[in-house]
Design an enzyme around this catalytic site. Sequence first.
Site, PDB file in Angstrom:
ATOM      1  N   ASN A  46       4.626   6.947  -0.802  1.00  0.00           N
ATOM      2  CA  ASN A  46       4.237   6.099   0.333  1.00  0.00           C
ATOM      3  C   ASN A  46       4.195   4.632  -0.066  1.00  0.00           C
ATOM      4  O   ASN A  46       4.558   3.751   0.708  1.00  0.00           O
ATOM      5  CB  ASN A  46       2.861   6.521   0.862  1.00  0.00           C
ATOM      6  CG  ASN A  46       2.859   7.918   1.437  1.00  0.00           C
ATOM      7  OD1 ASN A  46       3.930   8.480   1.692  1.00  0.00           O
ATOM      8  ND2 ASN A  46       1.689   8.495   1.623  1.00  0.00           N
ATOM      9  N   GLY A  99      -5.103  12.351   1.185  1.00  0.00           N
ATOM     10  CA  GLY A  99      -4.644  13.183   2.301  1.00  0.00           C
ATOM     11  C   GLY A  99      -4.921  14.663   2.117  1.00  0.00           C
ATOM     12  O   GLY A  99      -5.359  15.353   3.042  1.00  0.00           O
ATOM     13  N   ASP A 144      -9.990  -2.942   1.667  1.00  0.00           N
ATOM     14  CA  ASP A 144     -10.342  -2.961   3.106  1.00  0.00           C
ATOM     15  C   ASP A 144     -11.430  -1.970   3.458  1.00  0.00           C
ATOM     16  O   ASP A 144     -11.852  -1.903   4.620  1.00  0.00           O
ATOM     17  CB  ASP A 144      -9.100  -2.628   3.964  1.00  0.00           C
ATOM     18  CG  ASP A 144      -8.786  -1.134   3.911  1.00  0.00           C
ATOM     19  OD1 ASP A 144      -8.759  -0.503   4.998  1.00  0.00           O
ATOM     20  OD2 ASP A 144      -8.610  -0.609   2.807  1.00  0.00           O
ATOM     21  N   ASP A 173      -5.260  -3.055  -3.037  1.00  0.00           N
ATOM     22  CA  ASP A 173      -5.259  -1.754  -2.360  1.00  0.00           C
ATOM     23  C   ASP A 173      -4.035  -1.774  -1.439  1.00  0.00           C
ATOM     24  O   ASP A 173      -3.419  -2.822  -1.213  1.00  0.00           O
ATOM     25  CB  ASP A 173      -6.569  -1.655  -1.560  1.00  0.00           C
ATOM     26  CG  ASP A 173      -6.547  -0.545  -0.525  1.00  0.00           C
ATOM     27  OD1 ASP A 173      -6.235   0.597  -0.910  1.00  0.00           O
ATOM     28  OD2 ASP A 173      -6.807  -0.832   0.652  1.00  0.00           O
ATOM     29  N   THR A 198      -3.327   6.459  -1.839  1.00  0.00           N
ATOM     30  CA  THR A 198      -2.189   7.124  -1.192  1.00  0.00           C
ATOM     31  C   THR A 198      -1.158   7.576  -2.223  1.00  0.00           C
ATOM     32  O   THR A 198      -1.200   7.209  -3.393  1.00  0.00           O
ATOM     33  CB  THR A 198      -1.544   6.212  -0.135  1.00  0.00           C
ATOM     34  OG1 THR A 198      -0.713   7.009   0.715  1.00  0.00           O
ATOM     35  CG2 THR A 198      -0.710   5.112  -0.759  1.00  0.00           C
ATOM     36  N   ASP A 251      -3.345   0.854   1.752  1.00  0.00           N
ATOM     37  CA  ASP A 251      -3.582   1.205   3.162  1.00  0.00           C
ATOM     38  C   ASP A 251      -4.736   0.392   3.753  1.00  0.00           C
ATOM     39  O   ASP A 251      -5.840   0.436   3.253  1.00  0.00           O
ATOM     40  CB  ASP A 251      -3.870   2.704   3.277  1.00  0.00           C
ATOM     41  CG  ASP A 251      -2.652   3.529   2.921  1.00  0.00           C
ATOM     42  OD1 ASP A 251      -2.748   4.363   2.009  1.00  0.00           O
ATOM     43  OD2 ASP A 251      -1.593   3.303   3.510  1.00  0.00           O
TER      44      ASP A 251
HETATM   45  C1  XBP Z   1      -6.060   5.220   1.834  1.00  0.00           C
HETATM   46  C2  XBP Z   1      -6.231   6.679   1.729  1.00  0.00           C
HETATM   47  C3  XBP Z   1      -5.007   7.565   1.742  1.00  0.00           C
HETATM   48  C4  XBP Z   1      -4.273   7.434   3.080  1.00  0.00           C
HETATM   49  C5  XBP Z   1      -3.346   8.610   3.321  1.00  0.00           C
HETATM   50  O1  XBP Z   1      -5.593   4.789   0.583  1.00  0.00           O
HETATM   51  O2  XBP Z   1      -7.363   7.131   1.611  1.00  0.00           O
HETATM   52  O3  XBP Z   1      -5.466   8.885   1.583  1.00  0.00           O
HETATM   53  O4  XBP Z   1      -5.239   7.434   4.133  1.00  0.00           O
HETATM   54  O5  XBP Z   1      -2.401   8.705   2.269  1.00  0.00           O
HETATM   55  P1  XBP Z   1      -5.909   3.264   0.028  1.00  0.00           P
HETATM   56  P2  XBP Z   1      -2.182  10.123   1.540  1.00  0.00           P
HETATM   57  O6  XBP Z   1      -6.738   2.536   1.070  1.00  0.00           O
HETATM   58  O7  XBP Z   1      -6.667   3.482  -1.270  1.00  0.00           O
HETATM   59  O8  XBP Z   1      -4.558   2.632  -0.161  1.00  0.00           O
HETATM   60  O9  XBP Z   1      -2.027  11.160   2.619  1.00  0.00           O
HETATM   61  O10 XBP Z   1      -0.909   9.939   0.725  1.00  0.00           O
HETATM   62  O11 XBP Z   1      -3.418  10.320   0.706  1.00  0.00           O
HETATM   63 MG    MG Z   2      -7.443   0.877   1.921  1.00  0.00          MG
END
Ligand code: XBP
Ligand code: MG
Length: 239
Positions: A141, A70, A196, A27, A137, A29
């Site tokens: 990004n 997002g 996470d 993953d 995401t 973020d």
């Molecule tokens: C985390 C998310 C993403 C980010 C924001 O992604 O849910 O939506 O919070 O990015 P992951 P965007 O933990 O699966 O990597 O605004 O581009 O969605």
């Molecule tokens: Mg994540």
Amino acid sequence: MMSGTLEAIRVGGMRDLIAGARALIFDVDGTLAETEEVHRRAFNEAFAEAGLTWHWDRGTYRQLLRVAGGKERIRAFDERNAIPLLTFAEIAVLHRAKTERYTALVASGECPLRPGVEAMLAGARRRGQRLAIATTTTRDNVDALLSVALGQDLASLFEVIAAGDDVPRKKPAPDIYLAVLAQLGLAPSDCIAIEDSGNGLASASRAGIPVVITRSAYFPDDDWSGALLVVDDLAEIGY
Ligand code: XBP
Ligand code: MG
């Protein structure tokens, strides 16, 4: 036997299991880097730039993070209003502005890798393990984070990157992990997912993939039932 010794044996056993997987699927973020505060800042700056009075504080953002994606998050917030302010098309324009802001912040070095990530990637390379990314995401990004935080050399190790709108349903649906498995040509049991959040755990688990949880700032205590291992960060596993 002391609990600390048992813990060391447990983590050591899992280390061998993780090292023996044919592929590690990361993953992004919260897992590769603590990015969500930078996302939150980018959302708020995009709202201000668009003339909206919205401002997501940490408490609001923590609630909204239950919604993956997002655009979906903005829509969920807007739908709290009796009459939503934005059309889907306007949300997409606003989200593109947020992404531009986010990638600029990442390019300025706002998101260093979390402890243990670089060592785990280097260890995977030494062992010949395949690497992939499964994230909600936006692809821009991911590219920004990998190039700045990892550099081109380590970034090029990720053979498959599945992100955001590549799939119809975002986490906790399994779609993004199923897409990665299909591109890798591997069975779920050949792989280990590193996540996470509860949404991420559910997504990978529904795809049949064992999951290691590295707890993050916004998800310190989700329900980790079914996880193979839960650590505070990947340095605990040690490669
Ligand atoms: C985390 C998310 C993403 C980010 C924001 O992604 O849910 O939506 O919070 O990015 P992951 P965007 O933990 O699966 O990597 O605004 O581009 O969605
Ligand atoms: Mg994540």
